[in-house]
Motif scaffolding. Structure first.
Motif, short mmCIF file in Angstrom:
data_model
loop_
_atom_site.label_atom_id
_atom_site.label_comp_id
_atom_site.label_asym_id
_atom_site.label_seq_id
_atom_site.Cartn_x
_atom_site.Cartn_y
_atom_site.Cartn_z
N ARG B 207 0.84 -1.19 0.00
CA ARG B 207 0.00 0.00 0.00
C ARG B 207 0.88 1.25 0.00
O ARG B 207 2.00 1.24 0.51
CB ARG B 207 -0.92 0.01 1.23
CG ARG B 207 -1.96 -1.10 1.16
CD ARG B 207 -2.99 -0.94 2.24
NE ARG B 207 -2.45 -1.16 3.57
CZ ARG B 207 -3.18 -1.10 4.69
NH1 ARG B 207 -4.48 -0.80 4.62
NH2 ARG B 207 -2.64 -1.33 5.86
N ILE B 208 0.32 2.33 -0.58
CA ILE B 208 1.00 3.63 -0.61
C ILE B 208 0.05 4.65 0.00
O ILE B 208 -1.15 4.61 -0.27
CB ILE B 208 1.34 4.03 -2.07
CG1 ILE B 208 2.43 3.13 -2.65
CG2 ILE B 208 1.79 5.49 -2.15
CD1 ILE B 208 2.71 3.38 -4.12
N VAL B 209 0.59 5.57 0.78
CA VAL B 209 -0.22 6.70 1.25
C VAL B 209 0.34 7.95 0.58
O VAL B 209 1.55 8.11 0.43
CB VAL B 209 -0.21 6.81 2.80
CG1 VAL B 209 1.19 7.03 3.36
CG2 VAL B 209 -1.14 7.92 3.27
N THR B 210 -0.56 8.83 0.11
CA THR B 210 -0.13 10.06 -0.56
C THR B 210 -0.77 11.27 0.13
O THR B 210 -1.88 11.17 0.65
CB THR B 210 -0.54 10.05 -2.04
OG1 THR B 210 -1.95 9.80 -2.15
CG2 THR B 210 0.21 8.99 -2.83
N ALA B 211 -0.05 12.40 0.10
CA ALA B 211 -0.55 13.64 0.72
C ALA B 211 -0.51 14.75 -0.30
O ALA B 211 0.45 14.88 -1.05
CB ALA B 211 0.32 14.00 1.92
N SER B 212 -1.56 15.56 -0.32
CA SER B 212 -1.70 16.53 -1.42
C SER B 212 -2.07 17.94 -0.96
O SER B 212 -2.60 18.14 0.14
CB SER B 212 -2.75 15.99 -2.38
OG SER B 212 -3.22 16.98 -3.27
N ALA B 213 -1.84 18.89 -1.87
CA ALA B 213 -2.29 20.27 -1.66
C ALA B 213 -3.81 20.35 -1.67
O ALA B 213 -4.38 21.37 -1.27
CB ALA B 213 -1.70 21.17 -2.73
N ASP B 214 -4.49 19.29 -2.12
CA ASP B 214 -5.96 19.29 -2.08
C ASP B 214 -6.47 18.99 -0.66
O ASP B 214 -7.67 18.82 -0.45
CB ASP B 214 -6.56 18.33 -3.12
CG ASP B 214 -6.28 16.84 -2.83
OD1 ASP B 214 -5.85 16.51 -1.70
OD2 ASP B 214 -6.48 16.01 -3.74
#
Lengths: 144, 336
Positions: B207-214
């Motif tokens: 699994r991958i977790v991603t963090a965004s400007a959204d």
């Protein structure tokens, strides 16, 4: 009455060295020069007071600007100058958002995204040439 | 009942914004870097965290990121001056071993593969470079990957495989693998609606977790060929699908995310000056519909934007963060 206005307290504090009463929130950025015109952003109606929202309690300053023409190539530089002026003048607790007013520029989305990217802004300000341009916009023109 | 974050130490010394922190693989040292163009190495003396070394003169502009090699002997530093420096501490002191040139402009991140034989860098020039580390400590460019259409913000290798992930200003995440003789982009993860600033793999790398400007966090799961869900895997390449979106917890861009291999907790850091910690809950369909609960929301963790957050790899519940306010902080999760 005016003295109790949060905007006055915020910006008044910054200009406390002057006896001049600066009660308008636009005063901070109204004097920024347009890179292409011998006029200030206020004189060109790029920034008007109604397009600036300050929330002292929430530590936020939101500025919308209207480029002189919808394909103004200087929109990013104008936005960057506004941002830099606010970053330099405001207490660091403030979150600053600078955007092109909706529907006033053809590259609105792209320019807004760039202005919101703190990493790009930080990198741009390490670029001597660009920094010089920004400082020119922010410098006080000799007045008659 | 809910845990809290207790400030364990505040490390001061940087004279400008701090962009990145990185724990050494043993968890004994913490490296930090930032706008003052220095790298600081912090470690414990007794119960106190102190600055052990300051590495200077390698870069002429902001140092955006630092990363330790898996053996803990090398440290890579990515700079806005378009170069990446590699430091060795084999002699006991940190020495600059190499300066990697090739990117056209600001290098944003550097990361080592699990084997320690590969280093990846990414830049505003939209490319990801893979460098091979030779036996005599030289760095040779093995591939230049130009699949992102914008600024590449971050790179991270898989914890056990030579699989690389990158994320970008173009709102996407890409994965790369070595195929026959060259590297290729083998997966595209679309779903965020603004810049993806950071990502991390879970312990096993499925699994991958991603963090965004959204202002959202997304969790993606790998579906291998022949998966029981029946998800098609063209050319027998695993497909990654978003299985969970966490939103409503941060008010401004999320700049960093760290998935703890020891506890499974996810920590996030944001431009809203807060840190969040999520914990996975039991779920009916844990694979395809996992549940994560927000267990800590620490507002005002720093006085300004928080740029990076990282779990200590060896001491469960120990967390480091750094900020535009110039400070590095160490936190301990405490059960109330």
């Amino acid at each position: 009455m005016l003295r109790k206005h949060p905007v006055y307290e915020l910006f008044g504090a910054i200009f406390s060295d002057k006896n001049k009463i600066l009660v308008k929130s636009a005063d901070l950025i109204r004097v920024i020069n347009d890179p292409e015109h011998p006029l200030t952003l206020e004189e060109l109606n790029v920034v008007t007071e109604s397009n600036i929202k300050v929330d002292d309690e929430k530590n936020s300053v939101y500025v919308e600007f209207i480029p002189t023409i919808p394909h103004c190539s200087m929109a990013t530089l104008i936005g960057l100058s506004i941002r830099v002026k606010l970053l330099r003048s405001l207490p660091s607790r403030f979150k600053v958002d600078v955007k092109i007013a909706a529907g006033t520029h053809e590259s609105e989305v792209a320019v807004n995204k760039q202005l919101a990217d703190k990493e790009r802004v930080a990198a741009a300000l390490e670029n001597t040439h660009l920094l010089e341009l920004v400082n020119q916009c922010l410098s006080k023109r000799a007045t008659g | 009942m809910y845990p809290t974050l207790k400030e364990h130490a505040q490390l001061t010394g940087h004279t400008d914004q701090v962009w990145c922190i990185s724990w050494s693989p043993s968890g004994a040292l913490l490296a930090s870097c930032g706008g003052d163009k220095t790298i600081r190495i912090w470690g414990k003396e007794g119960e106190l965290w102190v600055c052990k070394s300051v590495l200077t003169d390698a870069h002429t502009r902001t140092i955006r990121a630092v990363s330790w090699s898996p053996c803990g002997q090398y440290l890579a530093a990515a700079s806005f001056d378009a170069t990446t420096s590699v430091w060795s501490r084999k002699s006991g002191e940190f020495e600059c071993l190499a300066t990697l040139e090739g990117h056209e402009n600001e290098v944003k991140c550097a990361g080592w593969a699990c084997t320690g034989n590969l280093l990846a860098t990414c830049a505003r020039d939209k490319s990801v470079w893979i460098w091979e580390v030779t036996a005599d400590e030289e760095f040779e460019c093995a591939s230049v990957l130009s699949t992102h259409t914008q600024d590449v913000k971050y790179v991270k290798w898989h914890p056990t495989r030579e699989l690389l992930a990158s994320c970008s200003y173009d709102d996407t995440v890409r994965l790369y693998r070595e195929a026959s003789d060259d590297w290729e982009s083998c997966a595209l993860l679309k779903g965020h609606t603004s810049t993806v600033w950071s990502l991390d793999f879970d312990k096993d790398g499925h699994r991958i977790v991603t963090a965004s400007a959204d202002a959202t966090v997304k969790i993606w799961r790998e579906h291998e060929p022949g998966n029981p869900e029946g998800i098609a895997t063209p050319d027998h390449i695993p497909v990654w699908k978003c299985v969970c979106t966490l939103s409503g917890h941060h008010e401004r861009p999320i700049y960093s995310v760290s998935w703890c291999p020891l506890s499974g907790r996810i920590a996030t850091a944001s431009g809203d000056d807060s840190l969040c910690v999520y914990q996975e809950l039991p779920a009916e369909d844990e694979k395809n519909a996992p549940k994560f609960e927000l267990t800590v929301r620490h507002r005002g963790a720093h006085a300004e934007d928080i740029n990076c957050v990282a779990w200590n790899p060896n001491e469960e519940g120990l967390l480091a963060s750094c900020s535009d306010d110039g400070a590095v902080k160490i936190w301990q999760i405490e059960k109330e």
